[in-house]
Scaffold this motif. Structure first.
Motif, short mmCIF file in Angstrom:
data_model
loop_
_atom_site.label_atom_id
_atom_site.label_comp_id
_atom_site.label_asym_id
_atom_site.label_seq_id
_atom_site.Cartn_x
_atom_site.Cartn_y
_atom_site.Cartn_z
N SER A 1 90.57 77.41 -33.70
CA SER A 1 90.82 78.10 -34.97
C SER A 1 90.35 77.28 -36.16
CB SER A 1 92.30 78.44 -35.13
OG SER A 1 93.06 77.25 -35.11
N THR A 2 90.14 75.98 -35.95
CA THR A 2 89.72 75.12 -37.07
C THR A 2 88.42 74.38 -36.83
OG1 THR A 2 91.09 73.33 -36.19
CG2 THR A 2 92.09 74.75 -37.88
N GLY A 3 87.75 74.61 -35.70
CA GLY A 3 86.51 73.88 -35.44
C GLY A 3 85.98 74.07 -34.04
N LEU A 4 85.44 72.98 -33.49
CA LEU A 4 84.82 72.98 -32.17
C LEU A 4 85.34 71.77 -31.40
CD1 LEU A 4 82.61 73.83 -30.09
CD2 LEU A 4 81.02 72.41 -31.41
N ASP B 1 82.90 70.02 -38.65
CA ASP B 1 81.57 70.14 -39.24
C ASP B 1 80.54 70.23 -38.12
OD1 ASP B 1 79.53 70.18 -41.09
OD2 ASP B 1 79.43 68.00 -41.28
N TYR B 2 80.13 71.45 -37.80
CA TYR B 2 79.12 71.67 -36.78
C TYR B 2 78.22 72.81 -37.23
CZ TYR B 2 82.10 75.53 -35.27
OH TYR B 2 82.86 76.68 -35.24
N ASN C 1 69.88 64.87 -33.80
CA ASN C 1 69.90 63.75 -34.77
C ASN C 1 70.62 62.54 -34.19
OD1 ASN C 1 68.54 65.37 -36.61
ND2 ASN C 1 70.43 66.11 -37.54
N SER C 2 70.20 62.12 -33.02
CA SER C 2 70.77 60.96 -32.32
C SER C 2 72.26 61.12 -32.05
CB SER C 2 70.53 59.68 -33.12
OG SER C 2 69.16 59.46 -33.28
N GLY C 3 72.70 62.36 -31.87
CA GLY C 3 74.10 62.64 -31.56
C GLY C 3 74.98 62.77 -32.79
N ASN C 4 74.40 62.71 -33.99
CA ASN C 4 75.19 62.79 -35.22
C ASN C 4 75.57 64.22 -35.59
OD1 ASN C 4 75.21 59.99 -35.74
ND2 ASN C 4 73.14 60.13 -36.52
N ASP C 5 74.82 65.20 -35.11
CA ASP C 5 75.11 66.60 -35.41
C ASP C 5 75.21 67.39 -34.11
OD1 ASP C 5 74.99 66.49 -38.30
OD2 ASP C 5 72.82 66.21 -38.09
N VAL C 6 75.94 68.49 -34.16
CA VAL C 6 76.11 69.36 -33.00
C VAL C 6 75.74 70.78 -33.42
CG1 VAL C 6 77.78 70.33 -31.37
CG2 VAL C 6 77.94 67.93 -32.03
N VAL C 7 74.93 71.45 -32.57
CA VAL C 7 74.53 72.84 -32.81
C VAL C 7 75.06 73.69 -31.67
CG1 VAL C 7 72.61 74.45 -33.10
CG2 VAL C 7 72.41 72.11 -33.98
N VAL C 8 75.84 74.72 -31.99
CA VAL C 8 76.29 75.68 -30.99
C VAL C 8 75.14 76.64 -30.75
CG1 VAL C 8 77.91 77.55 -30.48
CG2 VAL C 8 78.72 75.46 -31.59
N VAL C 9 74.68 76.72 -29.51
CA VAL C 9 73.51 77.52 -29.16
C VAL C 9 73.88 78.91 -28.69
CG1 VAL C 9 71.49 77.60 -27.65
CG2 VAL C 9 72.25 75.41 -28.57
#
Length: 129
Positions: free
Chosen positions: A37-40, A51-52, A113-121
């Motif tokens: 409910s608040t993120g991933l 933040d994703y 970005n070397s593991g600094n960001d996450v993208v839900v595909v």
């Protein structure tokens, strides 16, 4: 007994390179997670991410020819009808995955970005349903 200095150098370089490679690709790759409910919450990371990013897919949407059964109100009377929809292409469409995700959905996420960001595909479901 003298050891081969070139062999020692090669062994040392190999160990150092192996360590550097593990560090470089550690934290990079695809992982399963759950929308909260608040993120991933990623399966392999103990903290929740607020933040994703979520993938959006712009493109051309092609719809095949299909028939829809329904009813229409004609002159105050309800009539059963069928509607034939021709094949159609719509340009400049945008599939927004994030708008369809809800808490509890299982997703596939990719670290960038070397593991600094996450993208839900995408959302993932079991093959049984």
């Amino acid at each position: 007994m003298n050891k081969d200095p070139y062999g020692q150098l090669a062994s040392s370089l190999y160990a150092s390179l192996n360590k550097q490679t593990r560090q470089a690709v550690g934290g990079v790759g695809a992982v399963l997670g759950t929308i909260t409910s608040t993120g991933l919450k990623l399966d392999d990371f103990k903290h929740e991410l607020q933040d994703y990013m979520v993938a959006e897919l712009p493109g051309l949407l092609s719809l095949p020819r299909y028939t829809v059964a329904g009813s229409a109100n004609l002159g105050g009377q309800q009539q059963d009808m069928t509607f034939d929809v021709e094949e159609h292409e719509m340009e400049d469409t945008l599939f927004q995955l994030g708008k369809g995700l809800k808490p509890g959905d299982r997703v596939l996420a990719v670290r960038v970005n070397s593991g600094n960001d996450v993208v839900v595909v995408c959302k993932v479901v079991s093959s049984g349903g």
